[in-house]
Motif scaffolding. Structure first.
Motif, PDB file in Angstrom:
ATOM      1  N   GLU A 112       0.818  -1.265   0.089  1.00  0.00           N
ATOM      2  CA  GLU A 112       0.034  -0.140   0.036  1.00  0.00           C
ATOM      3  C   GLU A 112       0.855   1.248  -0.177  1.00  0.00           C
ATOM      4  O   GLU A 112       0.583   2.019  -0.607  1.00  0.00           O
ATOM      5  N   ALA A 113       1.815   1.290   0.752  1.00  0.00           N
ATOM      6  CA  ALA A 113       2.688   2.485   0.859  1.00  0.00           C
ATOM      7  C   ALA A 113       3.435   2.613  -0.580  1.00  0.00           C
ATOM      8  O   ALA A 113       3.726   3.786  -1.279  1.00  0.00           O
ATOM      9  N   ARG A 114       3.802   1.683  -1.261  1.00  0.00           N
ATOM     10  CA  ARG A 114       4.420   1.624  -2.762  1.00  0.00           C
ATOM     11  C   ARG A 114       3.333   2.061  -3.561  1.00  0.00           C
ATOM     12  O   ARG A 114       3.618   3.005  -4.556  1.00  0.00           O
ATOM     13  N   ARG A 115       1.936   1.788  -3.521  1.00  0.00           N
ATOM     14  CA  ARG A 115       0.958   2.164  -4.432  1.00  0.00           C
ATOM     15  C   ARG A 115       0.722   3.648  -4.152  1.00  0.00           C
ATOM     16  O   ARG A 115       0.509   4.507  -5.083  1.00  0.00           O
ATOM     17  N   ARG A 116       0.796   4.273  -2.852  1.00  0.00           N
ATOM     18  CA  ARG A 116       0.591   5.638  -2.647  1.00  0.00           C
ATOM     19  C   ARG A 116       1.772   6.445  -2.919  1.00  0.00           C
ATOM     20  O   ARG A 116       1.691   7.505  -3.151  1.00  0.00           O
ATOM     21  N   GLY A 117       2.981   5.716  -3.100  1.00  0.00           N
ATOM     22  CA  GLY A 117       4.042   6.563  -3.685  1.00  0.00           C
ATOM     23  C   GLY A 117       4.746   7.639  -2.773  1.00  0.00           C
ATOM     24  O   GLY A 117       5.390   8.491  -3.321  1.00  0.00           O
ATOM     25  N   LYS A 118       4.605   7.263  -1.471  1.00  0.00           N
ATOM     26  CA  LYS A 118       5.196   8.147  -0.471  1.00  0.00           C
ATOM     27  C   LYS A 118       6.381   7.374   0.278  1.00  0.00           C
ATOM     28  O   LYS A 118       6.260   6.554   0.961  1.00  0.00           O
ATOM     29  N   ALA A 173       3.589   8.155   5.973  1.00  0.00           N
ATOM     30  CA  ALA A 173       2.959   7.283   5.208  1.00  0.00           C
ATOM     31  C   ALA A 173       2.435   6.234   5.711  1.00  0.00           C
ATOM     32  O   ALA A 173       1.012   5.829   5.569  1.00  0.00           O
ATOM     33  N   ASP A 194      -0.973   7.563   7.533  1.00  0.00           N
ATOM     34  CA  ASP A 194      -2.003   7.485   6.459  1.00  0.00           C
ATOM     35  C   ASP A 194      -2.732   6.252   6.272  1.00  0.00           C
ATOM     36  O   ASP A 194      -3.843   6.069   6.078  1.00  0.00           O
ATOM     37  N   ILE A 195      -1.916   5.071   6.206  1.00  0.00           N
ATOM     38  CA  ILE A 195      -2.211   3.780   5.897  1.00  0.00           C
ATOM     39  C   ILE A 195      -3.270   3.310   7.067  1.00  0.00           C
ATOM     40  O   ILE A 195      -4.141   2.608   6.976  1.00  0.00           O
ATOM     41  N   THR A 218      -5.961  10.174  11.717  1.00  0.00           N
ATOM     42  CA  THR A 218      -6.393  11.418  11.071  1.00  0.00           C
ATOM     43  C   THR A 218      -6.482  12.636  12.257  1.00  0.00           C
ATOM     44  O   THR A 218      -6.284  13.821  11.716  1.00  0.00           O
TER      45      THR A 218
END
Length: 282
Positions: free
Chosen positions: A33-39, A65, A68-69, A73
């Motif tokens: 998921e971190a890779r997908r979000r690119g952060k 990052a 966020d996952i 918030t």
């Protein structure tokens, strides 16, 4: 009390792991998921290293990052994590002695410990060493260069500042095996033994484990238990090759039981004082 970046990194690693577990996510899923979000850059095993506290300067981008996952918030919560990350990125005084202290992992934890319980089988505990003894034990380790010896001794004396009068350092309870006392070189023994007598105070106690105690539960070797106000305890051991840290609750409980048994076998504090005074008169 000074803030320890070492303890902050440990705390940050633990809290990030707890967030992932509370979210019911696997490390592989979070990495993908971190890779997908690119952060940030997320290689295989990176999250495991983060959660195992195998990092030196935590990345604020990486922590954001993960927050966020994990759906963190609340602004106050995120600000608290940002502050913790910044504190974990700081460097301690021991970085200047990396040539003799390595990463200084133990020194960083020692700095902010509330209590330190230590058993030493063959040497005087580092926090209780005189300068002369520190020099002797450094030479005993095979260091021959006088400049290197001076660096080792400087680092050892700097560690002792947490016990300076008026400091908010840890409470220390040290159990020292008689064998460690007998190994002190004769020419510096009076000074070192007298120091062990002089340092006694309500927040620093020394007990001697005499040879007459025979075999005991800590015959496997020296260890220290560090307790903290806001973090789980740590058990520390070292050998000729590495420094070892134990954090599993079962391991902690076992070491605490061993320490209680050794403490019961040792001389009382007053009798230990008398033992040390008798050594001075020998």
């Amino acid at each position: 009390m000074a803030k320890s970046s070492t303890l902050r990194r440990r705390r940050l690693s633990r809290r990030l792991r707890e967030l992932r577990e509370a979210a019911g996510l696997t490390a592989a899923h979070v990495t993908a998921e971190a890779r997908r979000r690119g952060k940030g850059k997320w290689s295989r095993g990176k999250l495991t290293r983060i959660e195992n506290n195998e990092w030196l300067r935590p990345s604020i981008i990486d922590v954001e990052a993960l927050l966020d996952i994990y759906a963190v918030t609340d602004p106050a919560d995120r600000e608290a994590y940002a502050t913790l990350t910044k504190e974990a990125r700081n460097t301690g005084w021991w970085v200047g002695y990396a040539d003799v202290l390595g990463k200084g992992a133990y020194v960083g934890l020692e700095l902010e410990a509330a209590t330190i319980r230590t058993y030493e089988a063959l040497v005087i505990p580092g926090l209780l060493q005189t300068e002369g003894y520190a020099q002797a034990i450094t030479r005993g380790h095979g260091v021959t260069d006088e400049a290197d010896i001076e660096r080792y001794v400087e680092a050892r004396m700097a560690r002792k500042q947490i016990l300076a009068p008026g400091s908010s350092g840890p409470q220390v309870w040290a159990i020292i095996d008689e064998a460690a006392l007998r190994k002190i070189p004769a020419e510096i023994r009076p000074e070192q033994v007298q120091h062990l007598i002089n340092v006694q105070r309500p927040t620093l106690r020394v007990q001697i484990l005499p040879d007459t105690a025979g075999l005991h539960p800590a015959t496997a070797g020296s260890f220290s238990i560090l307790d903290f106000l806001d973090d789980p305890p740590v058990v520390y051991r070292e050998d000729v090759m590495s420094q070892l840290f134990y954090e599993d609750p079962v391991e902690i409980a076992h070491c605490e039981m061993v320490y209680r048994h050794v403490q019961a076998a040792a001389l009382s504090v007053p009798d230990s004082q008398a033992f040390l005074e008798n050594m001075l008169n020998e």
